[in-house]
Write a protein that holds these residues in place. Sequence first.
Motif, PDB file in Angstrom:
ATOM      1  N   THR A  51      48.642  33.746  37.659  1.00 45.91           N
ATOM      2  CA  THR A  51      48.674  34.992  38.428  1.00 45.91           C
ATOM      3  C   THR A  51      49.985  35.112  39.202  1.00 45.91           C
ATOM      4  OG1 THR A  51      46.270  35.053  38.646  1.00 45.91           O
ATOM      5  CG2 THR A  51      47.540  36.342  40.228  1.00 45.91           C
ATOM      6  N   MET A  55      53.249  37.553  38.545  1.00 49.41           N
ATOM      7  CA  MET A  55      53.783  38.360  39.637  1.00 49.41           C
ATOM      8  C   MET A  55      55.299  38.194  39.747  1.00 49.41           C
ATOM      9  SD  MET A  55      52.694  40.521  41.986  1.00 49.41           S
ATOM     10  CE  MET A  55      51.003  40.127  42.475  1.00 49.41           C
ATOM     11  N   SER A  74      54.990  40.710  47.878  1.00 51.08           N
ATOM     12  CA  SER A  74      54.063  41.137  46.829  1.00 51.08           C
ATOM     13  C   SER A  74      52.770  40.336  46.877  1.00 51.08           C
ATOM     14  CB  SER A  74      54.726  40.994  45.451  1.00 51.08           C
ATOM     15  OG  SER A  74      55.862  41.818  45.348  1.00 51.08           O
ATOM     16  N   THR A  78      49.037  41.816  47.858  1.00 50.86           N
ATOM     17  CA  THR A  78      47.955  41.616  46.885  1.00 50.86           C
ATOM     18  C   THR A  78      46.749  40.977  47.555  1.00 50.86           C
ATOM     19  OG1 THR A  78      49.510  41.416  45.043  1.00 50.86           O
ATOM     20  CG2 THR A  78      47.321  40.467  44.730  1.00 50.86           C
ATOM     21  N   GLU A  81      44.975  43.395  49.643  1.00 51.97           N
ATOM     22  CA  GLU A  81      44.503  44.567  48.892  1.00 51.97           C
ATOM     23  C   GLU A  81      45.099  45.850  49.471  1.00 51.97           C
ATOM     24  OE1 GLU A  81      40.245  44.152  49.053  1.00 51.97           O
ATOM     25  OE2 GLU A  81      40.223  42.750  47.369  1.00 51.97           O
ATOM     26  N   ASP A  83      47.674  48.844  49.128  1.00 48.96           N
ATOM     27  CA  ASP A  83      48.411  49.588  48.109  1.00 48.96           C
ATOM     28  C   ASP A  83      49.343  50.640  48.708  1.00 48.96           C
ATOM     29  OD1 ASP A  83      46.643  51.470  49.000  1.00 48.96           O
ATOM     30  OD2 ASP A  83      45.810  51.967  47.028  1.00 48.96           O
ATOM     31  N   ASN A  89      53.318  47.950  44.485  1.00 48.35           N
ATOM     32  CA  ASN A  89      52.409  48.502  43.485  1.00 48.35           C
ATOM     33  C   ASN A  89      53.037  48.486  42.092  1.00 48.35           C
ATOM     34  OD1 ASN A  89      50.527  49.011  45.475  1.00 48.35           O
ATOM     35  ND2 ASN A  89      51.087  51.159  45.725  1.00 48.35           N
ATOM     36  N   ARG A  92      52.694  44.967  40.868  1.00 46.79           N
ATOM     37  CA  ARG A  92      51.289  44.715  40.550  1.00 46.79           C
ATOM     38  C   ARG A  92      50.900  45.412  39.241  1.00 46.79           C
ATOM     39  NH1 ARG A  92      48.170  46.566  45.429  1.00 46.79           N
ATOM     40  NH2 ARG A  92      49.287  44.847  46.388  1.00 46.79           N
ATOM     41  N   ASN A  93      51.352  46.645  39.062  1.00 47.15           N
ATOM     42  CA  ASN A  93      51.037  47.383  37.836  1.00 47.15           C
ATOM     43  C   ASN A  93      51.632  46.713  36.603  1.00 47.15           C
ATOM     44  OD1 ASN A  93      49.633  49.289  39.273  1.00 47.15           O
ATOM     45  ND2 ASN A  93      51.052  50.979  38.893  1.00 47.15           N
ATOM     46  N   SER A  95      52.070  43.529  36.151  1.00 51.93           N
ATOM     47  CA  SER A  95      51.170  42.420  35.820  1.00 51.93           C
ATOM     48  C   SER A  95      49.909  42.932  35.140  1.00 51.93           C
ATOM     49  CB  SER A  95      50.795  41.640  37.090  1.00 51.93           C
ATOM     50  OG  SER A  95      51.914  40.980  37.637  1.00 51.93           O
ATOM     51  N   ARG A  96      49.336  44.008  35.664  1.00 58.60           N
ATOM     52  CA  ARG A  96      48.114  44.572  35.096  1.00 58.60           C
ATOM     53  C   ARG A  96      48.342  45.061  33.668  1.00 58.60           C
ATOM     54  NH1 ARG A  96      46.874  49.352  37.859  1.00 58.60           N
ATOM     55  NH2 ARG A  96      44.999  49.440  36.581  1.00 58.60           N
ATOM     56  N   ASN A 308      46.933  31.827  44.018  1.00 54.36           N
ATOM     57  CA  ASN A 308      47.813  32.672  44.829  1.00 54.36           C
ATOM     58  C   ASN A 308      48.146  31.856  46.075  1.00 54.36           C
ATOM     59  OD1 ASN A 308      49.105  34.489  46.513  1.00 54.36           O
ATOM     60  ND2 ASN A 308      47.641  36.140  46.185  1.00 54.36           N
TER      61      ASN A 308
END
Length: 360
Positions: A51, A55, A74, A78, A81, A83, A89, A92-93, A95-96, A308
């Motif tokens: 994870t 990142m 970052s 995260t 939580e 945003d 973001n 994070r996006n 990674s998603r 993390n």
Amino acid sequence: MLEPFDAKNIEVAFEHVDKTSFVDELVDSVSRLKVYSAVLKRSIARDSCMTSMYMKESLHSSRMEGTRTSLQNSLEKTTLEDDSDKDVNEVRNYSRATRYGRDYLMRTGAFTEEMLLEMHKILLSGNVHRTTDTIGCYRSEQNYIQNENSKEITFVPPEAKKVKLLMDNLISFMNNPTSNERSLVNAAVIHEQFETIHPFADGNGRVGRMLIPLFLFKEHEIEMPWLFLSEAIEKEKFRYYKMLNDVRTNGAWNEWIKFFLGIVNRQCIKYEGNIQKIEELYTSSLSKISNISTSRLLKQVFTCFFKNPIQNSHAIEKSTGLSNTSVNRMLDKLTANNIVFADERKRGNLYYFYDLIELL
């Protein structure tokens, strides 16, 4: 004004590839990738640190497109939580979107237009910086690439009406490479071809860099798409852009492939070393913890910091299912023994595992 580039199907590129120009780099990168994959497969980092490593990869790739944040920021946002930060973001996006691509390939075994469009949609969704509202679909208008300093237009991608056919050809090749070249060479050519097509109104560089490890994963060159190249690319980003453009203007395919293979080799060496250090840190940390307490709860809480390295009690509760009281008691033990360090918030402390942050 430059004319739109007349891109050909990807198979044409291999007519200009001469592997004698990069044979040494190919041998080195192929063997190094195998060693890296073997080291990662048996490492604690395989399950615990991905994870955070995702990142970091996301951070470096996003920085090339103007995102300005740090790995620590970052990771903090995260954990919280939060945003509210567009730069975070975007990281994070990224990674998603990469994880979505991985899961899609694991489920279907093939690249599709649907997969790439959804990755693009994930990348540019929500509260992020973007230059268009056209997300999750190919561009319908002409775009261009310009020098970020002089603002001079350096490349005009193919006309929008040609994007669909070129992408269909590229996706077909990614699913069934017909070049008889090694997968790393194919990955280099695929990346160049994607960036030349520039199929989206925004986000092309990031999606193109995601596809490198995803292609190698699909070809079973790596067990999971954990080849993190964006850090090295960012360090040499002006060379990277110049090499990509030289292919279009001068047909310099061999020089580009040689450059790409060098990056793969260097990053595999770097991450082999990082993984070894993470293993050593994990072992020494568990030894410290066993001297503090024999409670399995302490180890359970501490292990969360390898997923993390910045945590709070709420995140650990969600991850472990432990009660708030148990988590806070274990965190008190870890801070009292200088294994993790708390910030100075009056409520909702963040806890930092600095020894791991330094290795990522």
